[in-house]
Design a protein around this motif. Structure first.
Motif, PDB file in Angstrom:
ATOM      1  N   ARG A 249       0.836  -1.209   0.000  1.00 63.66           N
ATOM      2  CA  ARG A 249       0.000   0.000   0.000  1.00 63.66           C
ATOM      3  C   ARG A 249       0.868   1.256   0.000  1.00 63.66           C
TER       4      ARG A 249
ATOM      5  N   THR B  72       1.755   3.327  -3.317  1.00 63.16           N
ATOM      6  CA  THR B  72       0.881   4.349  -3.900  1.00 63.16           C
ATOM      7  C   THR B  72       0.879   5.632  -3.080  1.00 63.16           C
TER       8      THR B  72
ATOM      9  N   ASN C 155      -1.407  10.834  -1.946  1.00 57.94           N
ATOM     10  CA  ASN C 155      -1.983   9.496  -2.044  1.00 57.94           C
ATOM     11  C   ASN C 155      -2.540   9.301  -3.445  1.00 57.94           C
ATOM     12  N   LEU C 156      -2.100   8.267  -4.151  1.00 58.33           N
ATOM     13  CA  LEU C 156      -2.551   8.024  -5.515  1.00 58.33           C
ATOM     14  C   LEU C 156      -3.919   7.361  -5.578  1.00 58.33           C
ATOM     15  N   ARG C 157      -4.282   6.602  -4.569  1.00 55.32           N
ATOM     16  CA  ARG C 157      -5.541   5.864  -4.600  1.00 55.32           C
ATOM     17  C   ARG C 157      -6.703   6.761  -4.182  1.00 55.32           C
ATOM     18  N   ASN C 158      -7.898   6.367  -4.659  1.00 53.38           N
ATOM     19  CA  ASN C 158      -9.103   7.087  -4.269  1.00 53.38           C
ATOM     20  C   ASN C 158      -9.542   6.726  -2.851  1.00 53.38           C
ATOM     21  N   SER C 159      -9.158   5.538  -2.391  1.00 48.17           N
ATOM     22  CA  SER C 159      -9.506   5.143  -1.022  1.00 48.17           C
ATOM     23  C   SER C 159      -8.684   5.966  -0.034  1.00 48.17           C
TER      24      SER C 159
ATOM     25  N   THR D 208     -10.251   0.545   2.817  1.00 50.77           N
ATOM     26  CA  THR D 208     -10.883  -0.614   2.191  1.00 50.77           C
ATOM     27  C   THR D 208     -10.698  -1.891   2.996  1.00 50.77           C
TER      28      THR D 208
END
Length: 324
Positions: free
Chosen positions: A191, A194, A218-222, A306
């Motif tokens: 993790r 990202t 943070n690259l993720r949408n979560s 998530t």
């Protein structure tokens, strides 16, 4: 005259374009008052690499290595994947061969191998004639396949006891190895891949104060719930009593008193450390900071939205000696 920087491997060389010459010319000592002296930047090994791996090797452990076996589950989880897969396959293979051998021994001691084809004879396990058939019987029962061709009869109490032992042992091995593999696959180390951060940390004026700054995103949408950032300064120092501390750790204030260390990481944020009288950098000049040997380790903690798992990520370090 414009100064350009060219990279040759790990060394940097300052070159300049001259109006009287053609192309790029490396600068060196004695080439004019307006030309800079060539100063290659030396690389040194970091205490913490850019990928978060700590360059620490434990030595002179002696008999203390047995402590790793006392916490065998954590030791297996910390191993590399190739060793995990090797231990996983080896353990199951040895357990299967051992239990198949036990069924073959029972059939051999009872004489079932020679009397299996006798019409009125009741063997311990039906249709077990040799070791391969005993191995197939164990796999069918352990994997709960149950073809129905090989089965235990009620004339074999030792076979019933062995079957109970097989069930208990199989459950223990499955729980240990499959649990170990599941924990290793669900580790949130990837993790951190990202989580993006600035390549360099800078010192400049912000809000009228001299501030050390770097960015993180943070690259993720979560989202990362309860994200908190901390900074550690690693450098050697000598105490007034003469004790030398090779890796002294000092805390850098990045907003602990104001709550700025609690991040809402939905967009890239700039992390700031004010260089005031409480800062370890307060007594350092620009020239001394370029020659000092220290590292700044940034630690980002949070809960993955998530999966709900708590992660602790070491973000790549900044060091004065390497210019990064």
């Amino acid at each position: 005259m414009s100064a350009l920087r060219r990279k040759f491997g790990d060394d940097y060389q300052v070159v300049t374009t001259s109006s009287s010459g053609s192309g790029l010319q490396p600068q060196g000592p004695g080439q004019g008052p307006q030309q800079q002296q060539l100063v290659p930047k030396k690389k040194r090994q970091r205490f913490v690499d850019k990928n978060g791996r700590c360059n620490v090797q434990h030595g002179n452990l002696g008999s203390e290595t047995s402590r790793y076996l006392s916490d065998l589950f954590t030791t297996l989880v910390d191993l590399k994947w190739r060793w995990n897969l090797f231990i996983f396959i080896l353990t199951y293979t040895v357990a299967w061969l051992f239990m198949a051998s036990m069924w073959w021994v029972i059939a051999y001691t009872r004489g079932d191998l020679n009397k299996a084809h006798v019409g009125n004879y009741t063997p311990c396990v039906a249709n077990v004639y040799n070791f391969p058939s005993a191995f197939l019987f164990f796999i069918e029962t352990e994997a709960t396949i149950g073809y129905g061709y090989r089965y235990i009869t009620d004339k074999c109490p030792e076979g019933i006891i062995l079957f109970l032992f097989q069930s208990i042992l199989g459950s223990i091995v499955d729980a240990f190895l499959i649990g170990c593999m599941f924990i290793k696959m669900s580790q949130p180390k990837k993790r951190a891949e990202t989580l993006m951060f600035s390549e360099h940390a800078v010192i400049s004026m912000r809000d009228g104060k001299l501030t050390l700054m770097f960015r993180v995103g943070n690259l993720r949408n979560s989202h990362m719930v309860s994200a908190q950032i901390r900074c550690k300064l690693l450098k050697s120092r000598q105490t007034p009593e003469g004790e030398f501390l090779p890796l002294d750790q000092l805390e850098l204030d990045v907003g602990f008193s104001t709550g700025a260390d609690q991040l809402f990481l939905v967009s890239p944020l700039t992390i700031c450390h004010v260089i005031d009288a409480k800062s370890p950098f307060y007594d350092l000049s620009q020239r001394s900071m370029q020659t000092e040997q220290f590292e700044i380790v940034v630690i980002l903690e949070g809960i993955v939205e998530t999966t709900g798992r708590f992660i602790v990520g070491l973000i790549p370090t900044f060091g004065a000696q390497t210019g990064t």
